[in-house]
Design a protein around this motif. Structure first.
Motif, short mmCIF file in Angstrom:
data_model
loop_
_atom_site.label_atom_id
_atom_site.label_comp_id
_atom_site.label_asym_id
_atom_site.label_seq_id
_atom_site.Cartn_x
_atom_site.Cartn_y
_atom_site.Cartn_z
N ILE A 43 10.93 18.85 1.20
CA ILE A 43 12.48 18.83 1.52
C ILE A 43 12.15 18.65 2.90
CG2 ILE A 43 14.28 20.27 1.62
CD1 ILE A 43 13.58 21.59 -0.83
N ALA A 44 11.67 19.18 3.66
CA ALA A 44 11.53 19.13 5.30
C ALA A 44 11.41 17.70 5.51
CB ALA A 44 10.72 20.00 5.99
N GLN A 45 10.41 17.00 5.02
CA GLN A 45 10.24 15.72 5.38
C GLN A 45 11.16 14.80 4.99
OE1 GLN A 45 6.12 13.86 4.93
NE2 GLN A 45 5.54 15.75 4.02
N VAL A 46 11.82 14.91 3.96
CA VAL A 46 13.35 14.08 3.43
C VAL A 46 14.28 14.48 4.43
CG1 VAL A 46 14.97 14.08 1.60
CG2 VAL A 46 12.47 13.75 0.96
N SER A 47 14.58 15.69 4.85
CA SER A 47 15.67 15.92 5.69
C SER A 47 15.23 15.09 7.02
CB SER A 47 15.74 17.49 5.96
OG SER A 47 15.96 18.08 4.96
#
Length: 493
Positions: free
Chosen positions: A257-261
């Motif tokens: 989720i952090a990378q997608v954000s």
């Protein structure tokens, strides 16, 4: 384009953990100039996911560091085992968290359109480890029934126990109503087990079933907190499909989720620099001057960073293991039409394990078993995440739990091998949002096994600070579709 040094940044965000990454995403569609840096060469911060090679490098850094949220990290590859494949075939999460379907995090991923880049998987059954006094080989795993259908179908609970469980499940779904408040308010600050015993006449085994659903690491959650967690669990059941209440992001949990954000933030204009830390900071009246380890000097109106210093709270001990078994029996849908789960949760209650010296375990151990569907290991293998509160015996207790689990899931045949073990302690970070003029500090990593929406509140508050008068709460992380914005798979570094 202006150089880093020539630009007056509206905000510099340090670290690419989940909170910082969501903040960068929230600001990215404004006209703010955002520089997002990270001292690591990877995304995710304390919530990162590692290949085997990356995990080895991380252990070396933890061993060489004098502070931070992690310590006592080590890797063990048992002698005589084979089966590990290429390093990149694994994605081991440092701080895996389960996400209830009713979580505000999911709502924000949907409203920001970032959810399209994340694949979520169903978390299936919860189990209780039941040791045998006669022989370790006779230990069993008992599934916890958490829906009406499961209560009716289970053979692990007596008829009387089923009636008590049904009564409690009905009560929890409506526990905040005036008619139910008088039942539990006098027990609000007492352990949940007091309510279960005194008001619902449950025996110790039924109490353990209920307390396990709270994912409490000390097993002593209060009635007020325990009812809220169980209510969330029950109300999350069936939201995204039948038979499950919790989901888990594929490819490494919150790290994904952090990378997608970050990718979505980069499309929105955020500039990213990995492997870059703040060397020196000088605060003037209207700006902050930062000397970066890259050699650049940048000026910014505001700085947001994470608190990576441990608080005085108790830490947790973790053990990540790769085993040579797909554990197919754990990943079965128990409700017709439900998706095949990729994660199962097993609880070892306090006292169910013992050290070599015969000392009983003081705290519960939770084991989260992940199939290869999570993308965290190759087909035919599974990843096990074991967690307990840090105690002098924690390391040995985690090993006992791992050995017991492998034994109970092998049906008496030693076909499962432990191929790899990563062990470390995680310290609990500060839980407050710090403000010192134009410098904002987000809370550190929590010890909870499930994602708490309270972690989103300081992100929202930091967004308000950065946006100033332009902040409109009704528009927070609510984005309209933008052509190509969510289809860009480039990695921004």
């Amino acid at each position: 384009m202006e150089s880093l040094s020539d630009t007056l940044w509206d905000v510099v965000i340090s670290g690419t953990g989940l909170q910082q990454s969501l903040l960068a995403l929230a600001i990215s569609r404004s006209d703010k100039k955002i520089l997002h840096i990270d001292p690591n060469e990877f995304y995710g911060g304390a919530e990162a996911a590692f290949s085997l090679q990356d995990a080895e490098s991380w252990v070396a850094r933890v061993s060489a560091a004098s502070g931070g949220l992690f310590k006592s990290a080590s890797i063990q590859t048992p002698e005589g085992t084979t089966g590990l494949t290429s390093s990149r075939a694994y994605s081991l999460a440092l701080a895996p968290k389960l996400i209830h379907a009713r979580s505000a995090l999911l709502s924000q991923l949907v409203s920001s359109r970032a959810y399209r880049q994340v694949e979520f998987l169903a978390v299936g059954s919860f189990y209780i480890f039941k040791p045998s006094q006669d022989s370790p080989q006779q230990a069993t795993l008992a599934r916890i029934p958490s829906t009406r259908e499961e209560v009716f179908l289970t053979t692990a609970v007596s008829t009387k126990g089923k009636r008590l469980l049904m009564k409690f499940l009905k009560f929890v779904l409506d526990y905040e109503s005036p008619s139910q408040l008088e039942i539990w308010q006098s027990h609000a600050d007492a352990p949940l087990t007091d309510l279960l015993q005194q008001e619902f006449k449950m025996d110790a085994e039924l109490q353990t079933y209920i307390v396990t659903l709270t994912l409490s690491l000390d097993g002593k959650t209060s009635t007020r907190d325990g009812l809220a967690v169980i209510r969330r669990h029950l109300s999350s059941m069936g939201v995204y499909g039948p038979g499950f209440a919790i989901i888990y992001p594929k490819w490494g949990g919150l790290s994904e989720i952090a990378q997608v954000s970050c990718r979505a933030g980069a499309v929105g204009g955020t500039v990213y620099m990995l492997g870059t830390d703040i060397k020196e900071m000088e605060t003037a009246e209207n700006e902050i001057k930062l000397q970066l380890t890259s050699g650049d000097t940048v000026k910014t109106r505001m700085l947001v960073r994470a608190d990576d210093s441990p608080s005085d709270g108790t830490g947790i001990s973790r053990l990540v293991a790769v085993i040579s078994s797909p554990l197919n029996s754990l990943f079965q849908a128990v409700v017709e039409g439900a998706p095949r789960p990729a994660v199962a949760v097993i609880a070892f209650p306090a006292g169910s394990l013992s050290t070599a010296a015969g000392k009983a375990s003081q705290c519960p151990v939770y084991l989260s078993a992940h199939s290869s569907e999570t993308g965290e290991c190759p087909v035919g293998q599974s990843v096990l995440y074991l967690t307990t509160l840090s105690t002098p015996d924690a390391k040995e207790v985690l090993q006992q739990a791992l050995d017991a689990f492998v034994g109970v899931t092998s049906d008496g045949h030693p076909t499962s091998q432990v191929l790899y073990q990563l062990q470390y302690e995680q310290l609990v970070g500060a839980d407050t949002f710090g403000v010192e003029g134009p410098v904002f500090t987000l809370p550190g990593l929590s010890s909870s096994l499930s994602f708490s929406d309270s972690a989103l509140e300081p992100v929202h508050e930091a967004w308000r600070k950065v946006m100033g008068d332009a902040a409109v709460d009704e528009e927070y992380l609510i984005f309209t579709d933008r052509e190509g914005a969510m289809d860009d798979d480039d990695v921004y570094e």
